[in-house]
Motif scaffolding. Structure first.
Motif, PDB file in Angstrom:
ATOM      1  N   GLN A 148       4.404   6.659   1.603  1.00  0.00           N
ATOM      2  CA  GLN A 148       3.262   7.385   1.047  1.00  0.00           C
ATOM      3  C   GLN A 148       2.738   6.744  -0.238  1.00  0.00           C
ATOM      4  N   ALA A 149       2.289   5.523  -0.151  1.00  0.00           N
ATOM      5  CA  ALA A 149       1.706   4.836  -1.302  1.00  0.00           C
ATOM      6  C   ALA A 149       0.283   5.340  -1.528  1.00  0.00           C
ATOM      7  N   ASN A 150      -0.142   5.313  -2.799  1.00  0.00           N
ATOM      8  CA  ASN A 150      -1.548   5.615  -3.064  1.00  0.00           C
ATOM      9  C   ASN A 150      -2.280   4.384  -3.601  1.00  0.00           C
ATOM     10  N   MET A 151      -1.513   3.285  -3.810  1.00  0.00           N
ATOM     11  CA  MET A 151      -2.115   2.039  -4.256  1.00  0.00           C
ATOM     12  C   MET A 151      -1.375   0.847  -3.663  1.00  0.00           C
ATOM     13  N   VAL A 152      -2.123  -0.228  -3.459  1.00  0.00           N
ATOM     14  CA  VAL A 152      -1.536  -1.502  -3.049  1.00  0.00           C
ATOM     15  C   VAL A 152      -2.078  -2.563  -4.008  1.00  0.00           C
ATOM     16  N   LEU A 153      -1.161  -3.303  -4.592  1.00  0.00           N
ATOM     17  CA  LEU A 153      -1.502  -4.430  -5.451  1.00  0.00           C
ATOM     18  C   LEU A 153      -1.197  -5.683  -4.647  1.00  0.00           C
ATOM     19  N   THR A 154      -2.234  -6.444  -4.303  1.00  0.00           N
ATOM     20  CA  THR A 154      -2.039  -7.568  -3.393  1.00  0.00           C
ATOM     21  C   THR A 154      -2.621  -8.873  -3.909  1.00  0.00           C
ATOM     22  N   ASP A 155      -1.943  -9.937  -3.549  1.00  0.00           N
ATOM     23  CA  ASP A 155      -2.447 -11.287  -3.773  1.00  0.00           C
ATOM     24  C   ASP A 155      -3.613 -11.505  -2.819  1.00  0.00           C
ATOM     25  N   LEU A 156      -4.488 -12.404  -3.180  1.00  0.00           N
ATOM     26  CA  LEU A 156      -5.620 -12.729  -2.319  1.00  0.00           C
ATOM     27  C   LEU A 156      -5.267 -13.811  -1.312  1.00  0.00           C
ATOM     28  N   ASN A 157      -4.650 -14.885  -1.775  1.00  0.00           N
ATOM     29  CA  ASN A 157      -4.333 -16.020  -0.905  1.00  0.00           C
ATOM     30  C   ASN A 157      -2.868 -15.973  -0.500  1.00  0.00           C
ATOM     31  N   MET A 158      -2.652 -15.573   0.749  1.00  0.00           N
ATOM     32  CA  MET A 158      -1.291 -15.495   1.292  1.00  0.00           C
ATOM     33  C   MET A 158      -1.261 -16.181   2.641  1.00  0.00           C
ATOM     34  N   ARG A 159      -0.079 -16.563   3.041  1.00  0.00           N
ATOM     35  CA  ARG A 159       0.100 -17.112   4.390  1.00  0.00           C
ATOM     36  C   ARG A 159      -0.180 -16.004   5.398  1.00  0.00           C
ATOM     37  N   GLY A 160      -0.694 -16.379   6.526  1.00  0.00           N
ATOM     38  CA  GLY A 160      -1.003 -15.359   7.533  1.00  0.00           C
ATOM     39  C   GLY A 160      -2.248 -14.586   7.124  1.00  0.00           C
ATOM     40  N   MET A 161      -2.167 -13.270   7.198  1.00  0.00           N
ATOM     41  CA  MET A 161      -3.285 -12.412   6.843  1.00  0.00           C
ATOM     42  C   MET A 161      -3.570 -12.519   5.343  1.00  0.00           C
ATOM     43  N   ASP A 162      -4.801 -12.874   4.992  1.00  0.00           N
ATOM     44  CA  ASP A 162      -5.130 -13.009   3.572  1.00  0.00           C
ATOM     45  C   ASP A 162      -5.480 -11.638   2.969  1.00  0.00           C
ATOM     46  N   GLY A 163      -5.703 -11.636   1.673  1.00  0.00           N
ATOM     47  CA  GLY A 163      -5.999 -10.393   0.968  1.00  0.00           C
ATOM     48  C   GLY A 163      -7.286  -9.725   1.390  1.00  0.00           C
ATOM     49  N   TRP A 164      -8.271 -10.541   1.837  1.00  0.00           N
ATOM     50  CA  TRP A 164      -9.525  -9.948   2.318  1.00  0.00           C
ATOM     51  C   TRP A 164      -9.270  -9.074   3.534  1.00  0.00           C
ATOM     52  N   GLU A 165      -8.614  -9.681   4.529  1.00  0.00           N
ATOM     53  CA  GLU A 165      -8.359  -8.957   5.777  1.00  0.00           C
ATOM     54  C   GLU A 165      -7.407  -7.794   5.547  1.00  0.00           C
ATOM     55  N   LEU A 166      -6.388  -7.996   4.718  1.00  0.00           N
ATOM     56  CA  LEU A 166      -5.463  -6.902   4.418  1.00  0.00           C
ATOM     57  C   LEU A 166      -6.216  -5.735   3.788  1.00  0.00           C
TER      58      LEU A 166
END
Length: 126
Positions: free
Chosen positions: A48-66
């Motif tokens: 039950q997260a209310n926030m996600v802090l994510t990198d933009l450039n990652m292997r596989g699915m990037d931050g845009w798609e995530l």
């Protein structure tokens, strides 16, 4: 209380963010993930997260798609993107993808905390 999932494909960055943020009274780190697929699996498992802090450039699915998939899965979930390339066009694209904010990894912890707290405070205004 901010309940956050930290996503970055670099373990040192991911673990460092978890430690820095987890020491705050108003933040609970629920989980961390190395990529977008693992993040989606965590949320689908019932975290039950209310926030996600994510990198933009990652292997596989990037931050845009995530970001697109996260906001489609749960429109109330706030996504903050971290990047080494914080140009205006990148920030605009992040916001268009559904992110609440886009910050530079070159910033300091106080800037990140301010952005997280502002995003969380805006939740109460909705």
């Amino acid at each position: 209380m901010m309940r956050i999932i930290v996503v970055d494909d670099h373990p040192v960055v991911r673990n460092g963010l978890c430690q820095l943020l987890g020491g705050q009274d108003d933040i609970e780190i629920l989980a961390s993930a190395a990529d977008g697929d693992a993040t989606l699996a965590l949320l689908k498992s019932g975290i039950q997260a209310n926030m996600v802090l994510t990198d933009l450039n990652m292997r596989g699915m990037d931050g845009w798609e995530l970001t697109r998939q996260l906001t489609a899965l749960n429109p109330a979930l706030f996504v903050i993107i971290l990047t080494l390339h914080p140009q205006i066009a990148v920030k605009q694209r992040a916001l268009a993808a559904g992110a609440k904010d886009c910050l530079s990894k070159d910033g300091d912890i106080d800037e990140l905390l301010s952005a997280l707290r502002a995003a969380h405070a805006s939740r109460a205004e909705i």
